[in-house]
Design a protein around this motif. Structure first.
Motif: not given
Length: 419
Positions: A59, A221, A217, A69, A62, A67, A26-27
């Motif tokens: 979102r 990303f 990351f 969010t 991620a 991930w 989770t970010l």
């Protein structure tokens, strides 16, 4: 023996089932309320969290990285405090900041804003003008860092327009899409004069400890942003018209000043494609760290020196200049380019064999190393005596500088400078 094996299997399964299930990471992120990019939910009972174009981009990226969010909208000072003290993993969508760079690392842009000064009357110099912006916004921070005499800040865009119409300020600084939303509140932005200021690339900043814990990351990303971003980097029809006019004017000047039709016409037949591709491979393997033998040969040409001087005189508006032969091979260049053969690229394919008034304008590209938005424009070069296609010219344009031209009046198609 079978009983012992059975007991072992039961024990193994009980341990496995009692262990916590693997969940997506989770970010934990902060952002701020700024429609249409980041919008607070209508009700505090709405647990879906903020929405908007930038929120959905983050979102999406991620999610593609597995991930989840958790996103909250908070005031800017609280977001910066949370980032500095590692209370959160990241903060978006924010302009480049010397302050944030001290304790956080930015991704590539997740949103692009287009900022304008809006005023009731034309203004030649905004440095001495009373300017207002939204408190805590990227615009307000930029004004302060750029040493404009900001008159005041307010909490909502419609308050900015009220200040403008009451003559409390001379101009307001606002993103184009944010201003467009004011039509919903009865305001008409088309009645205002506007001057283009800048494209603002807005990023996600993550804390240094987070980046160290997840070293891949940022790269991952950044790779997913293009596939998740919906619009934002496209030029409006008005901007396309202005950039096209500017590009056409510059290329015409270049062709006429250096008589490129005569120079290209004197080159003789082009090299065989196989030879060009071999030279292109050597060129690309060494660029941009150093020039191949062919690149050094072209850079040493007298015309290449003239192109470099001409480009310098454009005060940063032109970032690259390439003269191409009839198959798209570089014949003269202002600076070391990334490749030798342009023949398989749109900037050559679109103009090859066409008339002299044909113009190609490419998509906007963000150069993270230079922190600039650029676009390539190209035109054919034709022998006026025979109408024969003898080559082409391509230039790279700094979009922000190209859009800063005489003042934009209501209904005008011209762009404008930032000051």
């Amino acid at each position: 023996m079978k009983k012992r094996l059975w007991c072992f299997l039961v024990l193994y399964l009980s341990v496995l089932l009692s262990s916590p299930m693997t969940h997506a990471r989770t970010l934990n992120l902060y952002t701020f309320h700024s429609p249409p990019y980041q919008v607070n939910p209508a009700s505090v009972q709405d647990h879906t969290g903020p929405f908007g174009t930038t929120v959905e981009t983050v979102r999406c990226v991620a999610g593609r990285m597995d991930w989840e969010t958790q996103i909250r909208t908070v005031p800017q000072n609280r977001a910066i405090h949370g980032l500095r003290n590692h209370v959160i993993d990241g903060y978006f969508a924010v302009d480049e900041s010397d302050l944030l760079n001290r304790f956080a690392l930015p991704t590539a842009p997740v949103a692009l804003e287009k900022w304008y000064f809006y005023s009731l009357e034309p203004i030649d110099n905004f440095r001495d003008s009373r300017i207002a912006a939204i408190a805590g916004s990227n615009e307000a921070i930029w004004l302060e860092q750029s040493r404009y005499a900001t008159a005041m800040t307010v909490s909502h865009p419609d308050q900015l327009l009220a200040l403008l119409h009451r003559d409390r300020v001379d101009a307001v600084l606002m993103d184009e899409r944010v201003m467009a939303l004011q039509r919903l509140s009865g305001q008409d932005p088309d009645d205002l004069n506007k001057q283009f200021v800048r494209f603002a690339p807005l990023s996600l900043y993550v804390t240094v400890p987070f980046a160290m814990e997840h070293p891949e990351f940022l790269n991952k990303f950044n790779r997913h942003i293009a596939g998740c971003m919906t619009g934002g980097f496209d030029l409006s029809q008005q901007e396309m018209s202005q950039i096209s006019n500017r590009a056409r004017s510059l290329i015409d000047e270049l062709v006429n000043t250096y008589h490129l039709e005569d120079w290209l016409g004197s080159l003789g037949p082009p090299a065989e494609l196989g030879e060009v591709l071999a030279l292109d491979k050597q060129w690309r393997e060494l660029s941009p760290s150093r020039a191949s033998d062919k690149a050094a040969e072209i850079l040493s040409l007298k015309l290449s020196g003239k192109l470099a001087q001409w480009q310098y005189e454009q005060d940063g508006m032109v970032t690259e200049t390439i003269v191409m032969d009839t198959i798209g091979a570089a014949a003269a260049i202002s600076v070391l380019t990334s490749d030798y053969w342009q023949g398989d690229e749109r900037k050559f394919e679109t103009i090859a064999g066409k008339t002299s008034d044909t113009l190609y304008l490419g998509p906007v590209r963000f150069d993270p190393s230079a922190q600039e938005f650029q676009v390539f424009a190209s035109m054919p070069v034709v022998d006026p005596a025979t109408d024969r296609f003898v080559g082409g010219v391509a230039i790279g344009l700094n979009i922000e500088k190209a859009l800063r031209s005489p003042y934009l009046r209501p209904g005008s198609t011209n762009g404008s400078p930032g000051e």
